[in-house]
Design a protein around this motif. Structure first.
Motif, short mmCIF file in Angstrom:
data_model
loop_
_atom_site.label_atom_id
_atom_site.label_comp_id
_atom_site.label_asym_id
_atom_site.label_seq_id
_atom_site.Cartn_x
_atom_site.Cartn_y
_atom_site.Cartn_z
N ASN A 124 -9.91 -8.25 -18.31
CA ASN A 124 -8.77 -7.37 -18.09
C ASN A 124 -9.16 -5.95 -17.68
N TYR A 125 -10.39 -5.55 -17.94
CA TYR A 125 -10.82 -4.18 -17.65
C TYR A 125 -12.13 -4.17 -16.88
N GLU A 126 -12.27 -3.17 -16.04
CA GLU A 126 -13.55 -2.92 -15.37
C GLU A 126 -14.32 -1.94 -16.26
N ILE A 127 -15.39 -2.39 -16.86
CA ILE A 127 -16.14 -1.60 -17.83
C ILE A 127 -17.01 -0.58 -17.08
N GLY A 177 -8.24 -0.41 -16.16
CA GLY A 177 -7.52 -1.69 -16.08
C GLY A 177 -7.63 -2.31 -14.70
N LYS A 178 -7.83 -3.61 -14.65
CA LYS A 178 -7.91 -4.31 -13.37
C LYS A 178 -6.51 -4.66 -12.89
N LYS A 179 -6.35 -4.68 -11.59
CA LYS A 179 -5.10 -5.13 -10.98
C LYS A 179 -5.15 -6.66 -10.90
N SER A 221 -9.29 3.76 -20.46
CA SER A 221 -8.93 3.21 -21.76
C SER A 221 -10.18 3.03 -22.61
N LEU A 222 -10.01 3.10 -23.93
CA LEU A 222 -11.09 2.83 -24.87
C LEU A 222 -10.90 1.42 -25.41
N ILE A 223 -11.84 0.55 -25.12
CA ILE A 223 -11.71 -0.87 -25.46
C ILE A 223 -12.83 -1.28 -26.40
N PRO A 224 -12.51 -1.81 -27.59
CA PRO A 224 -13.57 -2.34 -28.45
C PRO A 224 -14.05 -3.69 -27.91
N LEU A 225 -15.35 -3.83 -27.73
CA LEU A 225 -15.91 -5.07 -27.19
C LEU A 225 -16.37 -6.03 -28.28
N LYS A 226 -17.12 -5.50 -29.28
CA LYS A 226 -17.58 -6.38 -30.35
C LYS A 226 -17.95 -5.56 -31.58
N ILE A 227 -17.89 -6.22 -32.73
CA ILE A 227 -18.35 -5.66 -34.00
C ILE A 227 -19.56 -6.48 -34.41
N TYR A 228 -20.62 -5.80 -34.80
CA TYR A 228 -21.85 -6.50 -35.18
C TYR A 228 -22.57 -5.70 -36.25
N PHE A 229 -23.56 -6.33 -36.88
CA PHE A 229 -24.44 -5.67 -37.83
C PHE A 229 -25.76 -5.39 -37.14
N ASN A 230 -26.23 -4.14 -37.21
CA ASN A 230 -27.50 -3.81 -36.57
C ASN A 230 -28.66 -4.23 -37.47
N ASP A 231 -29.88 -3.89 -37.08
CA ASP A 231 -31.06 -4.33 -37.83
C ASP A 231 -31.15 -3.70 -39.21
N VAL A 263 -20.03 -10.24 -35.26
CA VAL A 263 -19.01 -10.68 -36.20
C VAL A 263 -17.71 -10.99 -35.47
N ALA A 264 -17.30 -10.09 -34.58
CA ALA A 264 -16.07 -10.28 -33.82
C ALA A 264 -16.31 -9.82 -32.38
N GLU A 265 -15.69 -10.52 -31.44
CA GLU A 265 -15.89 -10.19 -30.04
C GLU A 265 -14.55 -10.24 -29.31
N ASN A 266 -14.36 -9.29 -28.41
CA ASN A 266 -13.16 -9.24 -27.58
C ASN A 266 -13.53 -9.82 -26.22
#
Length: 159
Positions: free
Chosen positions: A23-26, A132-134, A109-119, A14-17
């Motif tokens: 900007n961040y190393e996951i 955070g990346k330099k 940091s806590l970063i939201p990556l995406k919102i989706y609907f599961n099965d 639905v939404a993606e960051n």
């Protein structure tokens, strides 16, 4: 309930960051449920949500999603929700403790990556733990992305 042969929305994003990975190393990702009202779920199903400027924080032993935008559902009239309200994330106690420790001790940091609907049709949030990346790291990842793009073009032309 939908018949067996019908198509359901399976992992529909639905939404993606999209800037988050730049900007961040996951380091690690988690799947979290969202506490939503009825009009928020209907608004999400329309697919106009935005989590580009949102973040997650821990307060009082719970994880909250801050500054996410879910537009009002037009058919809800006066029973609508606030568009930028704080939303509670549903995680197990062990995951909450692990995230709080990483944020407090290691400065992640806590970063939201995406919102989706599961099965099962439930709204889920993919939450990442990252550093955070330099500026020089961002330049390096940009160079690498450009080189991979150029390399694929060269291989495509020759092959």
């Amino acid at each position: 309930m939908a018949p067996k042969g019908s198509q359901r929305t399976v992992n529909k994003v639905v939404a993606e960051n999209r800037k988050a990975r730049f900007n961040y190393e996951i380091v690690d990702t988690y799947e979290a449920g969202l506490v939503l009202t009825g009009t928020e779920v209907k608004s999400l199903r329309e697919g106009k949500a935005n989590i580009a400027e949102s973040y997650a924080t821990d307060e009082g032993g719970e994880i909250w999603l801050i500054n996410s935008y879910l537009p009002e559902y037009l058919q809800a009239n006066r029973f609508n929700h606030e568009t930028r309200r704080r939303r509670k994330l549903l995680l197990s106690k062990r995951e909450v403790n692990r995230l709080q420790g990483a944020v407090n001790r290691e400065g992640m940091s806590l970063i939201p990556l995406k919102i989706y609907f599961n099965d099962r049709g439930r709204a889920k949030l993919e939450l990442a733990l990252g550093k955070g990346k330099k500026l020089h790291d961002k330049r390096e990842s940009s160079k690498e992305r450009d080189w991979n793009r150029q390399k694929s073009r060269l291989l495509k032309d020759r092959g």
